[in-house]
Design a protein around this motif. Structure first.
Motif, PDB file in Angstrom:
ATOM      1  N   TRP A  26       0.806  -1.213   0.000  1.00 16.54           N
ATOM      2  CA  TRP A  26       0.000   0.000   0.000  1.00 16.54           C
ATOM      3  C   TRP A  26       0.847   1.274   0.000  1.00 16.54           C
ATOM      4  CZ3 TRP A  26      -4.465   1.698  -1.372  1.00 16.54           C
ATOM      5  CH2 TRP A  26      -4.851   2.976  -0.989  1.00 16.54           C
ATOM      6  N   PRO A  27       1.948   1.389   0.775  1.00 20.24           N
ATOM      7  CA  PRO A  27       2.749   2.619   0.694  1.00 20.24           C
ATOM      8  C   PRO A  27       3.216   2.935  -0.719  1.00 20.24           C
ATOM      9  CG  PRO A  27       3.399   1.325   2.594  1.00 20.24           C
ATOM     10  CD  PRO A  27       2.473   0.466   1.796  1.00 20.24           C
ATOM     11  N   CYS A  76      18.502  -2.036  -9.380  1.00 19.62           N
ATOM     12  CA  CYS A  76      17.474  -1.691 -10.373  1.00 19.62           C
ATOM     13  C   CYS A  76      17.715  -0.259 -10.821  1.00 19.62           C
ATOM     14  CB  CYS A  76      16.081  -1.862  -9.768  1.00 19.62           C
ATOM     15  SG  CYS A  76      14.724  -1.512 -10.907  1.00 19.62           S
ATOM     16  N   PRO A  77      18.508  -0.035 -11.879  1.00 22.98           N
ATOM     17  CA  PRO A  77      18.851   1.337 -12.301  1.00 22.98           C
ATOM     18  C   PRO A  77      17.635   2.188 -12.657  1.00 22.98           C
ATOM     19  CG  PRO A  77      20.297  -0.272 -13.356  1.00 22.98           C
ATOM     20  CD  PRO A  77      19.213  -1.046 -12.682  1.00 22.98           C
ATOM     21  N   GLU A  78      16.560   1.581 -13.153  1.00 22.73           N
ATOM     22  CA  GLU A  78      15.379   2.360 -13.537  1.00 22.73           C
ATOM     23  C   GLU A  78      14.410   2.542 -12.366  1.00 22.73           C
ATOM     24  OE1 GLU A  78      14.643  -1.978 -14.553  1.00 22.73           O
ATOM     25  OE2 GLU A  78      16.258  -0.498 -14.733  1.00 22.73           O
ATOM     26  N   LEU A  79      14.859   2.275 -11.153  1.00 18.73           N
ATOM     27  CA  LEU A  79      14.002   2.355  -9.986  1.00 18.73           C
ATOM     28  C   LEU A  79      13.557   3.799  -9.738  1.00 18.73           C
ATOM     29  CD1 LEU A  79      12.889   0.726  -7.511  1.00 18.73           C
ATOM     30  CD2 LEU A  79      14.928   1.498  -6.271  1.00 18.73           C
ATOM     31  N   VAL A  80      12.257   3.986  -9.500  1.00 18.09           N
ATOM     32  CA  VAL A  80      11.697   5.286  -9.128  1.00 18.09           C
ATOM     33  C   VAL A  80      11.665   5.349  -7.606  1.00 18.09           C
ATOM     34  CG1 VAL A  80       9.707   6.814  -9.239  1.00 18.09           C
ATOM     35  CG2 VAL A  80      10.311   5.393 -11.222  1.00 18.09           C
ATOM     36  N   VAL A  81      12.404   6.287  -7.035  1.00 15.06           N
ATOM     37  CA  VAL A  81      12.524   6.415  -5.587  1.00 15.06           C
ATOM     38  C   VAL A  81      11.610   7.534  -5.108  1.00 15.06           C
ATOM     39  CG1 VAL A  81      14.082   6.909  -3.681  1.00 15.06           C
ATOM     40  CG2 VAL A  81      14.881   5.546  -5.611  1.00 15.06           C
ATOM     41  N   LEU A  82      10.724   7.225  -4.170  1.00 14.61           N
ATOM     42  CA  LEU A  82       9.790   8.193  -3.618  1.00 14.61           C
ATOM     43  C   LEU A  82       9.950   8.237  -2.103  1.00 14.61           C
ATOM     44  CD1 LEU A  82       6.594   7.239  -5.659  1.00 14.61           C
ATOM     45  CD2 LEU A  82       8.202   9.083  -6.142  1.00 14.61           C
ATOM     46  N   LYS A  83       9.740   9.413  -1.535  1.00 18.94           N
ATOM     47  CA  LYS A  83       9.849   9.586  -0.087  1.00 18.94           C
ATOM     48  C   LYS A  83       8.526   9.232   0.573  1.00 18.94           C
ATOM     49  CE  LYS A  83      11.133  12.965   3.451  1.00 18.94           C
ATOM     50  NZ  LYS A  83      11.533  14.377   3.709  1.00 18.94           N
ATOM     51  N   TYR A  84       8.616   8.522   1.684  1.00 18.61           N
ATOM     52  CA  TYR A  84       7.406   8.114   2.396  1.00 18.61           C
ATOM     53  C   TYR A  84       6.790   9.309   3.110  1.00 18.61           C
ATOM     54  CZ  TYR A  84       4.352   5.901   5.817  1.00 18.61           C
ATOM     55  OH  TYR A  84       3.274   5.552   6.576  1.00 18.61           O
ATOM     56  N   ASP A  85       5.507   9.501   2.901  1.00 16.11           N
ATOM     57  CA  ASP A  85       4.767  10.581   3.548  1.00 16.11           C
ATOM     58  C   ASP A  85       3.564   9.957   4.248  1.00 16.11           C
ATOM     59  OD1 ASP A  85       3.283  12.771   4.321  1.00 16.11           O
ATOM     60  OD2 ASP A  85       3.691  13.924   2.507  1.00 16.11           O
ATOM     61  N   PRO A  86       3.572   9.887   5.580  1.00 14.57           N
ATOM     62  CA  PRO A  86       2.447   9.244   6.272  1.00 14.57           C
ATOM     63  C   PRO A  86       1.117   9.953   6.040  1.00 14.57           C
ATOM     64  CG  PRO A  86       3.916  10.363   7.831  1.00 14.57           C
ATOM     65  CD  PRO A  86       4.604  10.365   6.506  1.00 14.57           C
ATOM     66  N   VAL A  87       1.166  11.271   5.795  1.00 17.37           N
ATOM     67  CA  VAL A  87      -0.089  11.995   5.544  1.00 17.37           C
ATOM     68  C   VAL A  87      -0.721  11.528   4.237  1.00 17.37           C
ATOM     69  CG1 VAL A  87      -1.100  14.263   5.149  1.00 17.37           C
ATOM     70  CG2 VAL A  87       0.694  13.982   6.870  1.00 17.37           C
ATOM     71  N   PRO A 105     -20.343  -1.842   8.593  1.00 15.98           N
ATOM     72  CA  PRO A 105     -19.788  -0.815   9.477  1.00 15.98           C
ATOM     73  C   PRO A 105     -18.846  -1.429  10.505  1.00 15.98           C
ATOM     74  CG  PRO A 105     -21.983  -1.374  10.187  1.00 15.98           C
ATOM     75  CD  PRO A 105     -21.725  -2.201   8.948  1.00 15.98           C
ATOM     76  N   GLY A 106     -18.280  -0.578  11.354  1.00 10.95           N
ATOM     77  CA  GLY A 106     -17.460  -1.063  12.463  1.00 10.95           C
ATOM     78  C   GLY A 106     -16.074  -1.481  12.064  1.00 10.95           C
ATOM     79  N   ILE A 107     -15.425  -0.740  11.164  1.00 10.61           N
ATOM     80  CA  ILE A 107     -14.082  -1.097  10.699  1.00 10.61           C
ATOM     81  C   ILE A 107     -13.040  -0.348  11.526  1.00 10.61           C
ATOM     82  CG2 ILE A 107     -12.484  -0.941   8.756  1.00 10.61           C
ATOM     83  CD1 ILE A 107     -14.748  -1.470   6.895  1.00 10.61           C
ATOM     84  N   GLN A 108     -12.009  -1.064  11.933  1.00  6.88           N
ATOM     85  CA  GLN A 108     -10.889  -0.491  12.671  1.00  6.88           C
ATOM     86  C   GLN A 108      -9.673  -0.418  11.756  1.00  6.88           C
ATOM     87  OE1 GLN A 108      -9.655  -2.741  16.104  1.00  6.88           O
ATOM     88  NE2 GLN A 108      -7.794  -1.534  16.410  1.00  6.88           N
ATOM     89  N   VAL A 109      -9.061   0.748  11.667  1.00  5.42           N
ATOM     90  CA  VAL A 109      -7.861   0.924  10.850  1.00  5.42           C
ATOM     91  C   VAL A 109      -6.650   0.531  11.681  1.00  5.42           C
ATOM     92  CG1 VAL A 109      -6.473   2.525   9.511  1.00  5.42           C
ATOM     93  CG2 VAL A 109      -8.956   2.783   9.558  1.00  5.42           C
ATOM     94  N   ILE A 110      -5.957  -0.526  11.274  1.00 10.82           N
ATOM     95  CA  ILE A 110      -4.728  -0.947  11.958  1.00 10.82           C
ATOM     96  C   ILE A 110      -3.578  -0.056  11.528  1.00 10.82           C
ATOM     97  CG2 ILE A 110      -3.112  -2.849  12.300  1.00 10.82           C
ATOM     98  CD1 ILE A 110      -5.425  -4.772  11.820  1.00 10.82           C
ATOM     99  N   ARG A 111      -3.442   0.126  10.245  1.00 12.86           N
ATOM    100  CA  ARG A 111      -2.468   1.040   9.650  1.00 12.86           C
ATOM    101  C   ARG A 111      -2.929   1.266   8.215  1.00 12.86           C
ATOM    102  NH1 ARG A 111      -0.002  -3.960   9.774  1.00 12.86           N
ATOM    103  NH2 ARG A 111       0.778  -3.541  11.859  1.00 12.86           N
ATOM    104  N   PRO A 112      -2.457   2.324   7.547  1.00 12.66           N
ATOM    105  CA  PRO A 112      -2.841   2.497   6.136  1.00 12.66           C
ATOM    106  C   PRO A 112      -2.500   1.249   5.319  1.00 12.66           C
ATOM    107  CG  PRO A 112      -1.811   4.486   6.951  1.00 12.66           C
ATOM    108  CD  PRO A 112      -1.672   3.462   8.035  1.00 12.66           C
ATOM    109  N   GLY A 113      -3.500   0.694   4.672  1.00 12.26           N
ATOM    110  CA  GLY A 113      -3.315  -0.526   3.905  1.00 12.26           C
ATOM    111  C   GLY A 113      -3.835  -1.764   4.601  1.00 12.26           C
ATOM    112  N   MET A 114      -4.235  -1.639   5.861  1.00  5.38           N
ATOM    113  CA  MET A 114      -4.725  -2.799   6.621  1.00  5.38           C
ATOM    114  C   MET A 114      -5.802  -2.354   7.596  1.00  5.38           C
ATOM    115  SD  MET A 114      -2.610  -5.528   8.975  1.00  5.38           S
ATOM    116  CE  MET A 114      -1.756  -6.185   7.546  1.00  5.38           C
ATOM    117  N   CYS A 115      -6.896  -3.104   7.642  1.00  3.82           N
ATOM    118  CA  CYS A 115      -7.990  -2.792   8.560  1.00  3.82           C
ATOM    119  C   CYS A 115      -8.604  -4.094   9.053  1.00  3.82           C
ATOM    120  CB  CYS A 115      -9.054  -1.923   7.883  1.00  3.82           C
ATOM    121  SG  CYS A 115      -9.802  -2.675   6.420  1.00  3.82           S
ATOM    122  N   ALA A 116      -9.339  -4.006  10.168  1.00  8.64           N
ATOM    123  CA  ALA A 116      -9.952  -5.183  10.784  1.00  8.64           C
ATOM    124  C   ALA A 116     -11.418  -4.903  11.067  1.00  8.64           C
ATOM    125  CB  ALA A 116      -9.226  -5.550  12.074  1.00  8.64           C
TER     126      ALA A 116
END
Length: 541
Positions: A26-27, A76-87, A105-116
Motif C-alpha cells: 500500500w505505501p 534496479c537502475p530504472e528504480l523510481v525512488v519516492l519519499k514516504y509521507d504518512p499523511v 460498518p465497524g471497521i478499525q484501521v490498523i495502519r494504512p493498507g490494513m484494517c480489521a
C-alpha cells in the motif's frame, strides 16, 4: 452430569472472530499514485534513507525492504525512488475504508493498507466467512484497489498473519475457530513486531511462535515483563483484543462549484466568502480552529491545483479568502485574469485543533496578536510572498543557511541543518569557521579593499600566508552602506580560515579565505577573499 469445559476451550470461546483486510504494497500504491507514477512500475518508497516498501516489479529486480537507496538503485537502475509521507498514505487509504464501510460498518484501521472488522456481522449476512471475505475483495476491485487479501481467525493478530500468509491465487485464508495456535506455530517470532524481544528470543533458540508459546506464562512474565507476556499471548493464539470501530470524523470540507466557469480572481474570491464563513462557523460549533488549510482549485482544463496553507495562529474567514486569492494569483501579483477558468474550489481543514489550545493566556497576547495582524494585513495587500521570515538551515556559508519563508508557512529550510556540512557556519571547531554567527548577512556581498600598514592590498597565498597584516579597509566606490566609502581602521582581526568548496564541480568551485575584522568604531565584520577580490559578507551588530 455435564462435562466441565477446559480453560483452553473457555479462552478460545471468548476470542472474537476477526476479519483483516490487507492491501499489499500500500505505501507504494499511495506514493506512486500521488506522484503520478504507475504502481506497476519499479517503485520504492524510502523512510530514513532505507527502503520501506517496494513494488512487485522492483522486488523482481532484487529490491528488498531495509536496503539503502544506493544499493536499491544499483540493483534496479530504472528504480523510481519516492519519499514516504504518512499523511499521503493515510489520506489515500481513507476512501478505501469508506468504500468498505458501505458494505459493513465497524471497521478499525490498523495502519494504512490494513484494517480489521468483526467477522460475525458479515458472516451472518452473506452466509459464510469465505463468502463475506470474497464480497469485500469484490468491493475493493470495483473501487480500483486490486490485489487485496483477507485473513479470518480468532483475534486480530492471527487474522493479520492469515492475510499475510494468503497468496495471489488464494486471496482468502480462513483459520477455523480454535485453530489459531496451530496456524501460528511455524511462523517466525519476527511477526511479533518487537525487535528487542525478537533478538533475545533468537539468541535463546526460540525462533518460531510455537516454540515461544510452549513456555509457561508465569515464567515469561517474570523474565520478559508485560510486553513479553503480551507477545506470549499472541503466540499462543489467545489475542483477546477487541475490534474497535473507528470514529468517523465530521465532514468539514466545503466545496463550491461554478456554473458557468469563472475566469476572474475577484469573482472567485467573492463567491468563496460565503463558503469560508460556513466552514469557520462549523468549526466554531465543534470547538475547533483550523491551523492548516488545503485548497484545491479545479479548472476548466481539467487540472487540479492543490496547496497546503499554514497559519501562525488560526484561520478566520477572511484568511481563507486571502489564501484562495493568493493561490489563484500564483506568485502574488495583482493579475486578475486566470489562465484557465475555475470550475470548483474545495476548502479542506487538514489540521483542526481545540480552540482551548490557542486561547490567550491570563494576561493576553496583545503584542503577538498585533504583530500578526499587521503582517497579515500587509500580506493581504501585497501578496503571499511579500512578507517573509528567515529559517536557518544547513550550508557552507551564512547566506546559504538562510531560507526566506512566507509569513505563516512552515519554516522548513532549503538545506537540512543536521547534515555533515564541511565548514558549516556554526561549527564546534573554531579553526574551521569563524565564530560567532553574524547578525546581518548581506544578500549581495559588498566589494571592498583591505590594506596593510604600508597601504598595500593584502593578499593570501594558497597555504594561508598573508602578504601583510590587515590594518584597514574601505568599501568600493558606489557601494551603498551606512558608513559611506570612508577608511576604517582595523584594531583587531582573526583568520584566515581557508575553504576549498565544491572542488568537484568546476562551475561552482570556490577557493576563499575568511577573516573577522574589528574596526575602530567597535563594529565587527566578516570578510572573505575570493581569488583577489575582497568582499564583506556580514556584520556583527
Amino acid at each position: 452430569m455435564a462435562a466441565a469445559r477446559s480453560p483452553v476451550a473457555s479462552a478460545q470461546g471468548s476470542l472474537t472472530r476477526t476479519m483483516v483486510v490487507w492491501v499489499p504494497d500500500w505505501p507504494v500504491t499511495a506514493a506512486a499514485t500521488a506522484a503520478g507514477h504507475s504502481p506497476d512500475a519499479p517503485v520504492a518508497v524510502l523512510a530514513k534513507g532505507k527502503v520501506l516498501a517496494a513494488s512487485a516489479a522492483a522486488r523482481a529486480e532484487g529490491v528488498r525492504q531495509g536496503l539503502k537507496a544506493r544499493d536499491a538503485q544499483s540493483r534496479c537502475p530504472e528504480l523510481v525512488v519516492l519519499k514516504y509521507d504518512p499523511v499521503i498514505d493515510a489520506r489515500a487509504f481513507d476512501p478505501v475504508i469508506s468504500c468498505l464501510e458501505a458494505l459493513t460498518p465497524g471497521i478499525q484501521v490498523i495502519r494504512p493498507g490494513m484494517c480489521a472488522l468483526k467477522a460475525r456481522g458479515p458472516t451472518r449476512f452473506y452466509g459464510t466467512e469465505q463468502a463475506a471475505a470474497e464480497k469485500l475483495l469484490d468491493r475493493l476491485e470495483t473501487f480500483d484497489v486490486p490485489g487485496g487479501r483477507v485473513g479470518v481467525a480468532d483475534g486480530p493478530f492471527a487474522a493479520e498473519q492469515a492475510a499475510r500468509s494468503s497468496s495471489p491465487r488464494t486471496r482468502v485464508l480462513v483459520i477455523p475457530p480454535g485453530g489459531s495456535a496451530e496456524f501460528l506455530a511455524p511462523i517466525t517470532v519476527d511477526a511479533l513486531g518487537q525487535p528487542a524481544l525478537t533478538d533475545l528470543l533468537r539468541r535463546l533458540g526460540l525462533r518460531s511462535l510455537g516454540a515461544f508459546a510452549q513456555l509457561p506464562a508465569a515464567e515469561v512474565l517474570t523474565r520478559f515483563g508485560p510486553d513479553g507476556a503480551f507477545a506470549h499471548r499472541l503466540a499462543r493464539g489467545a489475542d483477546d483484543r477487541p475490534v474497535v470501530a473507528r470514529q468517523v470524523p465530521p465532514e468539514l470540507a466545503r466545496t463550491l462549484d461554478f456554473e458557468p466557469a469563472v475566469d476572474r480572481v475577484d469573482q472567485v474570491a467573492f463567491a468563496v466568502r460565503g463558503v469560508a464563513d460556513e466552514l469557520i462557523g462549523r468549526l466554531a460549533a465543534l470547538g475547533l480552529v483550523c491551523t492548516t488549510l488545503r485548497v484545491e482549485v479545479g479548472t476548466e482544463s481539467g487540472r487540479i491545483h492543490e496547496r497546503d496553507w499554514l497559519h501562525p495562529r488560526w484561520f478566520s474567514a477572511t484568511d481563507l479568502v486571502d489564501r484562495v486569492r493568493w493561490q489563484l494569483q500564483g506568485s502574488g501579483t495583482a493579475t486578475s485574469e486566470l489562465t484557465s477558468p475555475v470550475v470548483r474550489v474545495r476548502l479542506i481543514p487538514e489540521e483542526a485543533d481545540p480552540i482551548g489550545s490557542h486561547v490567550d493566556g491570563l494576561w493576553g497576547g496583545g503584542p503577538d496578536e498585533r504583530i500578526h495582524r499587521a503582517l497579515s494585513r500587509v500580506q493581504s495587500m501585497l501578496g503571499h510572498g511579500a512578507v517573509v521570515s528567515v529559517a536557518l538551515g544547513g550550508g557552507r556559508g551564512f547566506l546559504e543557511r538562510q531560507t526566506l519563508i512566507p509569513w505563516g508557512d512552515r519554516p522548513v529550510p532549503a538545506y537540512p541543518a543536521d547534515a555533515p556540512w564541511p565548514g558549516v557556519a556554526v561549527s564546534p571547531h573554531p579553526e574551521l569557521w569563524p565564530m560567532p554567527v553574524p547578525t546581518t548577512v548581506y544578500p549581495e556581498p559588498l566589494p571592498a579593499q583591505v590594506f596593510d600598514a604600508d597601504g598595500q592590498l593584502v593578499a593570501v597565498s594558497a597555504r594561508g600566508a598573508l602578504s601583510g597584516d590587515p590594518a584597514g579597509f574601505r568599501f568600493a566606490p558606489g557601494v551603498r552602506v551606512a558608513e559611506g566609502n570612508e577608511f576604517h581602521q582595523v584594531v583587531a582581526w582573526a583568520g584566515p580560515w581557508l575553504a576549498d568548496e565544491r572542488w568537484w564541480d568546476p562551475a561552482a568551485a570556490s577557493r576563499q579565505a575568511r577573516f573577522q575584522f574589528v574596526a575602530a568604531d567597535g563594529r565587527a565584520w566578516l570578510f572573505t577573499l575570493r581569488q583577489t577580490t575582497w568582499l564583506a559578507e556580514a556584520a556583527y551588530d
